[in-house]
Structure formats: C-alpha cells, structure tokens
Design a protein around this motif. Structure first.
Motif, PDB file in Angstrom:
ATOM      1  N   ASP A 171       0.846  -1.189   0.000  1.00 19.68           N
ATOM      2  CA  ASP A 171       0.000   0.000   0.000  1.00 19.68           C
ATOM      3  C   ASP A 171       0.886   1.245   0.000  1.00 19.68           C
ATOM      4  OD1 ASP A 171       0.910   0.473   2.603  1.00 19.68           O
ATOM      5  OD2 ASP A 171      -0.786  -0.596   3.499  1.00 19.68           O
ATOM      6  N   GLU A 172       0.269   2.406   0.036  1.00 19.88           N
ATOM      7  CA  GLU A 172       1.028   3.648  -0.121  1.00 19.88           C
ATOM      8  C   GLU A 172       2.045   3.843   0.998  1.00 19.88           C
ATOM      9  OE1 GLU A 172       0.171   8.415  -0.918  1.00 19.88           O
ATOM     10  OE2 GLU A 172      -1.465   6.961  -0.881  1.00 19.88           O
ATOM     11  N   SER A 173       1.647   3.560   2.236  1.00 19.94           N
ATOM     12  CA  SER A 173       2.572   3.754   3.360  1.00 19.94           C
ATOM     13  C   SER A 173       3.714   2.739   3.314  1.00 19.94           C
ATOM     14  CB  SER A 173       1.817   3.637   4.686  1.00 19.94           C
ATOM     15  OG  SER A 173       1.269   2.328   4.835  1.00 19.94           O
ATOM     16  N   SER A 188       4.858   1.344   0.619  1.00 26.11           N
ATOM     17  CA  SER A 188       5.714   1.727  -0.506  1.00 26.11           C
ATOM     18  C   SER A 188       6.647   2.857  -0.107  1.00 26.11           C
ATOM     19  CB  SER A 188       4.835   2.176  -1.665  1.00 26.11           C
ATOM     20  OG  SER A 188       5.305   1.723  -2.873  1.00 26.11           O
ATOM     21  N   ARG A 247       4.061   3.318 -12.137  1.00 26.15           N
ATOM     22  CA  ARG A 247       3.320   3.351 -10.872  1.00 26.15           C
ATOM     23  C   ARG A 247       3.614   4.651 -10.122  1.00 26.15           C
ATOM     24  NH1 ARG A 247       5.068  -1.034  -9.012  1.00 26.15           N
ATOM     25  NH2 ARG A 247       6.748  -0.217  -7.737  1.00 26.15           N
ATOM     26  N   THR A 248       4.888   5.068 -10.134  1.00 24.20           N
ATOM     27  CA  THR A 248       5.262   6.328  -9.486  1.00 24.20           C
ATOM     28  C   THR A 248       4.574   7.512 -10.153  1.00 24.20           C
ATOM     29  OG1 THR A 248       7.420   5.405  -8.873  1.00 24.20           O
ATOM     30  CG2 THR A 248       7.216   7.788  -8.876  1.00 24.20           C
ATOM     31  N   ARG A 270       0.938   7.643  -9.066  1.00 22.33           N
ATOM     32  CA  ARG A 270       0.775   8.146  -7.695  1.00 22.33           C
ATOM     33  C   ARG A 270       0.931   9.658  -7.638  1.00 22.33           C
ATOM     34  NH1 ARG A 270       4.401   3.449  -4.832  1.00 22.33           N
ATOM     35  NH2 ARG A 270       2.732   1.924  -4.518  1.00 22.33           N
TER      36      ARG A 270
END
Length: 652
Positions: A305-307, A309, A504-505, A508
């Motif tokens: 998940d974001e955290s 990552s 992916r970056t 985001r």
C-alpha cells in the motif's frame, strides 16, 4: 611543397660482414687513444655467451689502414680482440658492421654513439637467456647491457619462453605485456598452443590467460581482502608475494588464513546487527548458494500500500547512504566497524520492507561483488499459489452450466522439444524460465504483438471459456510472472518491471484514479503500457522435461516470430545460467560457436563457464531455443534462411 617534403630521404645503411682481422679503430674515434677499461673482460664474456648484438659502425679503410675502420663500437672491438687473444675466436671470426661512406654520416657516427637501429627487446631477452646459461651473474649482465638489475631479472623471466614466442614478439604479433602473461603460465604445452594460435592470426586470448592465472590464487584484488587488510593479514603471519613484473596484484600466499580472518571479522560485525531470533550464516564464497527451504524477499512491490511503498523507498535510500558512507572509509581499520554494521542493518531493513508481513529468519553474509561486504535476508518459503492447468482447459460451466471449456488450437503445429534430450528437470526448469523472461522483454518492446496476445486471451476467456472469472469488472485473470528463489534478470524481465515501477510512481504523483490516469495517456504511451502488462503475464516455464506444454510452446513460437524475438539483442549466456549446465553441454556450446580448442576439455567447470561467457558475449550468441526457435541443421537450415528472406517480418 613544404620544407619537409623537399628534404632528401636518407640512404639506407649498408650492412656487411668482415673478418675480425680486417677491422681496426678509426683514428677519428673520440676514444681512439684511451686504454681498455676494466669492464672490457666482462663485455667479452657477454659477447662470448650471447654473440654481438649491436653491429659496429665503420668506414672504408684508407691507404695503409685495415679494410674497415670502426667509428662507433671501439669497446666491442676491443672485447673481440681479447677473445681472439684468449683463443676463443680466430682471425676469421665474422663481425657484422654498418658501412658509412658519406662524410656527413661518418661525422655523425663519430659524435653520436649507438647510431644503428635499436636492438629489439626479443633479442635482448634471448641474449640474457644465453648469458644466464653461461653462468653470468645478473649484476654482470646488467653492467654489460646498461640495464638495471631489476629490469634484467624481469627480462630473464621471459628467457624461458619458446623461440616461437620470441619470434612472435619480434614480429609484433605479441606485445611485451602479453609475453609476460605467457611466461607466468609456466605450462610449456599451454604456451605453445597459445603461440600457435597467435601466429595463425587469431590474436592473443588475454582474458583466458588471466583467468587461468587467477585460478586458485588469492590476490590483493580478492573480495575478502579489503575487510581484512594488509596489516591484519600480516600480523597473523600472512605472506605476500609481489609480481615480478609489477603489473598484476600481489599474491596472498596464505589463502586459508585470509579466509578465516574474513569469516571471523564478518561474524563479529554481523553479530551486532542480528538478534537471537535471526540465524546468521557467514560464508567467504563470493556467490554462495541460497539456503535450502528458504527464499529471499520478493520483487513484487505492486502489493504494497502507499505507506508500505513509502517505507520501502525510505529503506532503499537509507541503504544507499550507508553504502556510500562505507565506501568512504578504510574497511580494514577498526574505525570502519560502525560503517559496516550500519550498512548490514540498513540492508536487513530494506529486504524486509519488500514484504513487511514476513519475519526474517536468516541473514546470509558474504564478500560483496562491488562492496566490502554483502548481505541478504531470507524467510521460510511461501506456498506457491494454485494456478489453472497449463495446457488443459479449466472447466467453466458459465451461467447455467451450459458452456464447457473449449480446447484452443494453434495454427503452428507444436513439435516435440528437441532441447530436452539428455537434460534433467532442474536444467529444463532453468532454461524455460529464462526463455520466458526473454519473450517478456521481446513482447514488451512490440506493442502490436502484445495487443494480439491480449485479444487472443480475451477470446479464450469470453468465448472459449478457458479461464474462471476475476473479481473485478472484467473476467480476465492475469498474474505477473515470477518464481520463488529466482533472480530477476535486469536486461530482460527486470527492464519491464522497472518500466512498470516508473509508471506506478507517475500514477501516484498524478493524484488521479487509475482509469482517469490511463485515459489521459497519449495513445503511444497507452500501447506501450499494454505491451508491458501483457508481456509480464507470460508464463512458459516448465518444471520437468516430462511435462512440456506443447500448446503454450506453439503459441510462444508464433509470438516470437511476430515480434522478431531474439534474446541476444539484450542478453548473452552469463555465469549464473551456464553453471546449471554440465561440462559436455558447455563444450557443445563452444562447438556451436566454432570456439573449440584442445585446452577447453582440460579446464575445470568454473574456468569453462568463463570461457563460454566470453565467447558468447563476443559473438552475441545464445541457444536458439531461448528465442523460441528450433535448432535447424543441414538442408532444413537453408530452407529456414530462405523462408526468412521471403518473410522479413519473421526475421529477428
């Protein structure tokens, strides 16, 4: 026309032979009246042992003079006269001279010593060998030739080379550096084979000779040495031997001691990092095997998940900073202990950040390839997910149970794979895994082929009911290719994974939903993304030779032909891939490349692997089946070439 162009070309020097009795010292020689010095006997001994290496420079005699009068070479002539007086040579002894007839050149010969063409180093080496056989001391040889004693010792080490090697050196087919490498080999048969190879015009195999010299030796370039250091090694009684020519790293004569010192120091530092719940495995092998029953932390970052990552990115940055700090220190000193432990701790955190839910159970520590020390965390192997049968259709009754699975057939008939003959299951697994990764890269670089593959998959899912339904709005089921305990090959599937990580970056950072972000991409970017996703869904690995997937192989061959897949465009066999093969299989690869030699069969496996790696890289060669082409011989090969000429779209 400039001034240089108007100058006359000097006349060629005339080289003749005179009997010793017909030679005298010209009165105009600058040292005509000087008495013989004390070193004339030494010079006479060297001439007796090695012959006259440098011809005298003479002019024709006048009136009552001898036929040839020495303008340069007075000491050599005095040495020859001494040999005649001692009965070693007679009056008829032949002496080579350069005859100068022009007054200007005669004057230059008087003023300038050693006006003749310089002696080739190969002649000097041969002369030193003769002097050594005549039992002359190194100091005497150095004094006679005007060389330093260290240089004489170095050239003396080359005097045992075969005459053909010195011939190659003199003709320019061998350089002095290559001759020194050859002399270090010691094996006369190996030297002779290499010299013959060079004289036939094939060049000097520098890499092969260097590998043979490094085999079984530990040097200052050894990966273990930086952490141990010269001071700690010497204090423990370790001996160091300097290279005679000063061109290769010093040899560490006590390799076993170096090994034990590295293990002891690495363990003491790693113990500061791991707790009681993590086992520690220290090995001095530069490329150790992975622990049985354990697997490293995966490369699948999409599930984070974001955290998580963000935590992984922070762990990567911390590891890079710790590695930079370690590189700035002298790792052998006690003051580097903190930098080493900080790097090991950062590496441990980074590995676990890939899969936060899996606790580390073992830390493997070994000498680093590009760093002082390397570490990798391991955990118990995770169970492999259940997948549908590879070739058989997974029965999906659909709504109402009225639509059984339909078998898909390919236009291309799948022949039995020829490359499984004499191959065990483990090697077959390695080969099909690598071939899958190669096709992933090829399809990712060819969006049109990827679109074809995707449409075919959609047709199989929705029309032929080959797959079960997914949990999202689409019934397509896809999974990124991967396997436990396997490396990512950076130039093949690793390149595709890196592209997707960058995308992916970008998503985001956009702050958009996935659909909105993709919809906003340019058409070309969308097609490239589609190609990468479809490519990474390919899975053609076969775990056993008895479970080959004929249908999948046939379709892989079609895809490979459509996108011109050629593994050598990005990769040639490396040492990791080749170590899975036996020696006969490695020799067969050399034969396929026309790189066979007599010495190849005598090499140890690791040496043979290095030779195949070098040959494959030089020729850009890899087995045809890694590009999903069949090995074709004889008339079939000619037919294949003809068909490629008629259909350029199928050419690699």
């Amino acid at each position: 026309m400039n001034e240089l162009q108007t100058q006359a070309v000097p006349a060629a020097r005339v080289r003749q032979t005179f009997a010793l009795r017909d030679l005298g010292i010209a009165p105009e020689n600058m040292r005509f009246d000087e008495a013989p010095d004390d070193e004339i006997p030494l010079l006479a001994a060297t001439i007796q042992a090695a012959g006259l290496m440098q011809p005298l420079t003479v002019r024709p005699g006048r009136r009552k003079e001898k036929p040839a009068m020495a303008l340069d070479g007075r000491r050599r002539l005095l040495a020859l006269e001494l040999l005649r007086a001692e009965g070693v040579v007679d009056d008829a002894y032949p002496v080579e001279v350069f005859v100068e007839t022009e007054p200007g050149r005669q004057a230059a010969a008087i003023v300038l010593t050693n006006t003749a063409a310089p002696v080739h180093v190969a002649d000097v080496i041969a002369a030193i060998g003769k002097m050594l056989k005549a039992r002359l001391e190194v100091s005497a040889i150095a004094g006679a030739l005007g060389y330093g004693e260290a240089e004489v010792r170095r050239l003396a080490a080359l005097s045992d080379l075969a005459p053909r090697a010195l011939q190659a050196l003199k003709s320019g087919k061998l350089t002095l550096r290559q001759a020194k490498l050859l002399a270090r080999l010691g094996d006369a048969d190996a030297q002779a084979e290499i010299v013959d190879h060079v004289l036939q015009g094939y060049g000097f195999p520098d890499y092969r000779v260097s590998e043979a010299l490094d085999q079984g030796q530990a040097t200052r370039a050894d990966r273990r040495f930086p952490l141990v250091g010269a001071e700690r090694y010497g204090a423990a009684g370790g001996r160091i031997e300097a290279d005679l020519f000063g061109e290769r790293p010093d040899v560490l004569l006590d390799a076993g001691l170096l090994d034990s010192l590295w293990i002891a120091r690495a363990k003491a530092l790693a113990d500061r990092v791991v707790g009681a719940e993590i086992a520690l495995h220290i090995t001095s092998e530069p490329d150790p095997n992975w622990p049985e029953g354990l697997e490293s932390y995966g490369w699948d970052e999409e599930s984070l998940d974001e955290s998580q990552s963000a935590a992984l990115d922070a762990a990567k940055a911390a590891e890079a900073a710790a590695a930079e700090a370690l590189a700035a220190t002298d790792p052998s000193g006690d003051e580097a202990d903190e930098a080493v432990t900080a790097y090991l701790a950062a590496r441990l955190v980074r590995d676990q950040a890939h899969e936060p839910g899996r606790p580390v159970t073992l830390l493997l520590v070994h000498p680093g390839r590009n760093r002082v020390i390397a570490a990798q965390a391991f955990a118990p192997a995770a169970p492999e997910p259940e997948v549908a049968l590879a070739d058989g259709a997974e029965v999906d009754q659909g709504e109402g149970g009225s639509s059984p699975a339909v078998a898909v057939t390919s236009v291309v008939e799948a022949a039995a794979p020829a490359e499984v003959d004499g191959v065990n299951h483990a090697l077959h697994d390695v080969r099909t895994d690598l071939a899958t990764r190669a096709l992933i890269r090829a399809v990712a670089d060819h969006p049109a082929t990827a679109l074809t593959a995707l449409i075919a998959q959609l047709f199989a899912v929705e029309v032929l009911h080959q797959r079960g339904r997914g949990e999202g709005p689409s019934t397509i089921v896809a999974e990124a290719y991967g396997r436990p305990r396997a490396r990512v090959i950076e130039v093949l599937d690793g390149e595709v994974r890196q592209r997707l990580a960058e995308r992916r970056t970008a998503w985001r950072e956009s702050g958009l939903s996935v659909i909105a972000w993709i919809d906003g991409l340019a058409a070309e970017a969308r097609m490239a993304l589609l190609a990468e996703l479809v490519a990474l869904s390919l899975d053609l690995r076969e775990e056993r030779t008895t479970s080959t997937r004929a249908q999948a192989r046939a379709q892989a061959a079609e895809l490979a032909a459509l996108c011109g897949a050629e593994v050598t465009a990005h990769w040639t066999p490396d040492d990791v891939y080749l170590r899975a093969h036996s020696k006969p299989q490695l020799l067969a690869m050399l034969e396929a490349m026309d790189e066979t030699s007599l010495t190849a069969k005598t090499l140890k496996k690791e040496e043979l692997v290095a030779v195949v790696v070098e040959a494959a890289a030089r020729r850009r060669w890899a087995p045809a089946f890694l590009s999903w082409r069949a090995e074709v011989a004889g008339s079939e090969a000619e037919e294949a070439e003809a068909s490629e000429g008629e259909a350029p779209a199928l050419a690699a």
